[in-house]
Write a protein that holds these residues in place. Structure first.
Motif, short mmCIF file in Angstrom:
data_model
loop_
_atom_site.label_atom_id
_atom_site.label_comp_id
_atom_site.label_asym_id
_atom_site.label_seq_id
_atom_site.Cartn_x
_atom_site.Cartn_y
_atom_site.Cartn_z
N LYS A 59 112.34 8.85 -40.62
CA LYS A 59 113.10 10.11 -40.68
C LYS A 59 114.06 10.14 -41.87
CE LYS A 59 112.91 11.27 -35.76
NZ LYS A 59 113.70 11.47 -34.51
N GLN A 72 111.27 4.43 -36.60
CA GLN A 72 111.30 5.89 -36.52
C GLN A 72 112.45 6.44 -37.36
OE1 GLN A 72 112.13 7.80 -32.66
NE2 GLN A 72 110.30 9.03 -33.03
N GLN A 121 105.37 12.40 -43.03
CA GLN A 121 105.03 13.36 -41.98
C GLN A 121 103.88 12.84 -41.12
OE1 GLN A 121 104.35 16.90 -44.40
NE2 GLN A 121 106.14 17.91 -43.49
N LEU A 147 105.24 10.14 -38.79
CA LEU A 147 106.05 10.69 -37.70
C LEU A 147 105.18 11.40 -36.67
CD1 LEU A 147 109.10 12.01 -39.75
CD2 LEU A 147 109.10 10.13 -38.08
N TYR A 156 112.02 10.90 -44.93
CA TYR A 156 111.68 12.33 -44.99
C TYR A 156 112.88 13.14 -45.45
CZ TYR A 156 110.10 16.96 -43.66
OH TYR A 156 109.76 18.28 -43.70
N GLN A 157 114.04 12.82 -44.89
CA GLN A 157 115.26 13.53 -45.26
C GLN A 157 115.57 13.35 -46.75
OE1 GLN A 157 119.01 11.72 -44.02
NE2 GLN A 157 119.67 13.69 -43.18
#
Length: 357
Positions: free
Chosen positions: A213, A209, A190, A193, A216-217
């Protein structure tokens, strides 16, 4: 971890490491001193020994190369960064990962502020990234994290934001994938990002990026359907982060003191495939799988390339689309245009938002 390469039992916890060693230059050894002569002879002996090992692998030659590393390290008290990196990479190729780490620790003690070969960062950034990878593959995630945090601090001092973020992405992957500390990993990603929203496009390529992501997913809801589109920018980004932590994936560009990689093809490919099979880091594993397939592809071993690419394409890997494109090319060159067309159609179904040509 014992691994067998060319019939030699080795401890090999690495990725590809045979790259761009500085070629001997007469200007480098213009002073006719005993030290410079010993250093020159030690370099050449080690390089010739590695070449001979590639052509005629044997336990005796491997032991000879181990001795030649020590001769180089003791040739003179004033070794350069390139000398240490040559010794470390050679040790890693021989499966001597702890020795490689020890050599990198020595270069950190003596040349920490100097620029790393072929990179824009200092030795403190690149050597710690390299130690972090070796430690991780050796099964010591905490040692890996310690080294990566040192690399992050150094990158921050040098104002190298991309290098800092790459190291932080490795940290978050270790936290989430290997230490099962999803909460800490999510917090780390987080933060990355949030910072990325303030970075210029050229300082924060889509590859990184998307990698953030996907992390995070994966760590937040255990899904992983974010993938990286194929194409030229992908290769540029892969080379930028793998070179930073001591990996080289370019089968045609790297030379070992003027010895073409074609002369080291068999040894080079073996290490690629071993790393792809046993690397603890998912991105390192996927990139070396692609590189091994590319190497076989360039050597016109299309069947071998097809096997690697098919497994990667059928997975849910971050780099599966890149494998699909290369697999279609491989099939087409073998005359199987029907299957190649089917692969591209399947790609459009699986990843409708990914451009497929």
């Amino acid at each position: 971890m014992m691994r067998d390469v060319h019939g030699l039992s080795m401890t090999m916890a690495t990725s590809v490491i045979l790259i761009s060693f500085l070629s001997p230059n007469a200007a480098d050894f213009s002073e006719s001193t005993d030290d410079t002569q010993r250093l020159y002879e030690a370099r050449i002996a080690l390089l010739d020994g590695m070449k001979k090992l590639a052509k005629e692998p044997s336990r005796n030659q491997r032991e000879t190369c181990e001795e030649q590393i020590d001769v180089l390290l003791n040739a003179t008290p004033s070794l350069r960064v390139d000398d240490y990196y040559l010794a470390a990479r050679s040790a890693e190729m021989l499966g001597l990962d702890e020795k490689a780490i020890s050599i990198l620790e020595r270069v950190l003690e003596k040349h920490t502020d100097q620029k790393a070969p072929s990179l824009r960062c200092s030795v403190e950034v690149s050597a710690n990234m390299w130690i972090g990878r070796l430690s991780l593959d050796a099964g010591r995630p905490q040692d890996s994290l310690d080294a990566l945090h040192r690399a992050i601090l150094a990158a921050q001092l040098e104002k190298l934001k991309l290098e800092e973020i790459i190291a932080r992405l490795y940290v978050s992957e270790i936290e989430g994938s290997l230490l099962n500390d999803n909460s800490r990993a999510i917090t780390s990603v987080q933060s990355i990002l949030q910072e990325s929203s303030r970075l210029q496009k050229d300082l924060w390529p889509d590859f990184f990026q998307l990698w953030a992501k996907r992390q995070y997913q994966e760590f937040s809801d255990a899904t992983a359907d974010i993938v990286c589109p194929p194409g030229g920018p992908l290769e540029t980004c892969i080379f930028s982060f793998t070179s930073l932590n001591g990996i080289t994936l370019d089968p045609s560009g790297g030379e070992l003191h003027g010895l073409p990689n074609s002369e080291l093809r068999s040894l080079f490919l073996s290490y690629l495939e071993i790393t792809a099979r046993e690397s603890k880091n998912s991105i390192d594993r996927q990139t070396t799988e692609l590189a091994a397939a590319e190497y076989r592809f360039d050597a016109q071993d299309f069947a071998g390339a097809e096997q690697i690419l098919t497994q990667l394409f059928l997975s849910e890997a971050f780099l599966a689309p890149a494998a699909g494109v290369k697999l279609a090319q491989c099939l087409a060159l073998q005359g199987d245009t029907a299957r190649a067309s089917h692969i591209l159609q399947e790609m459009r179904k699986r990843w409708p938002n990914v451009s497929v040509r």
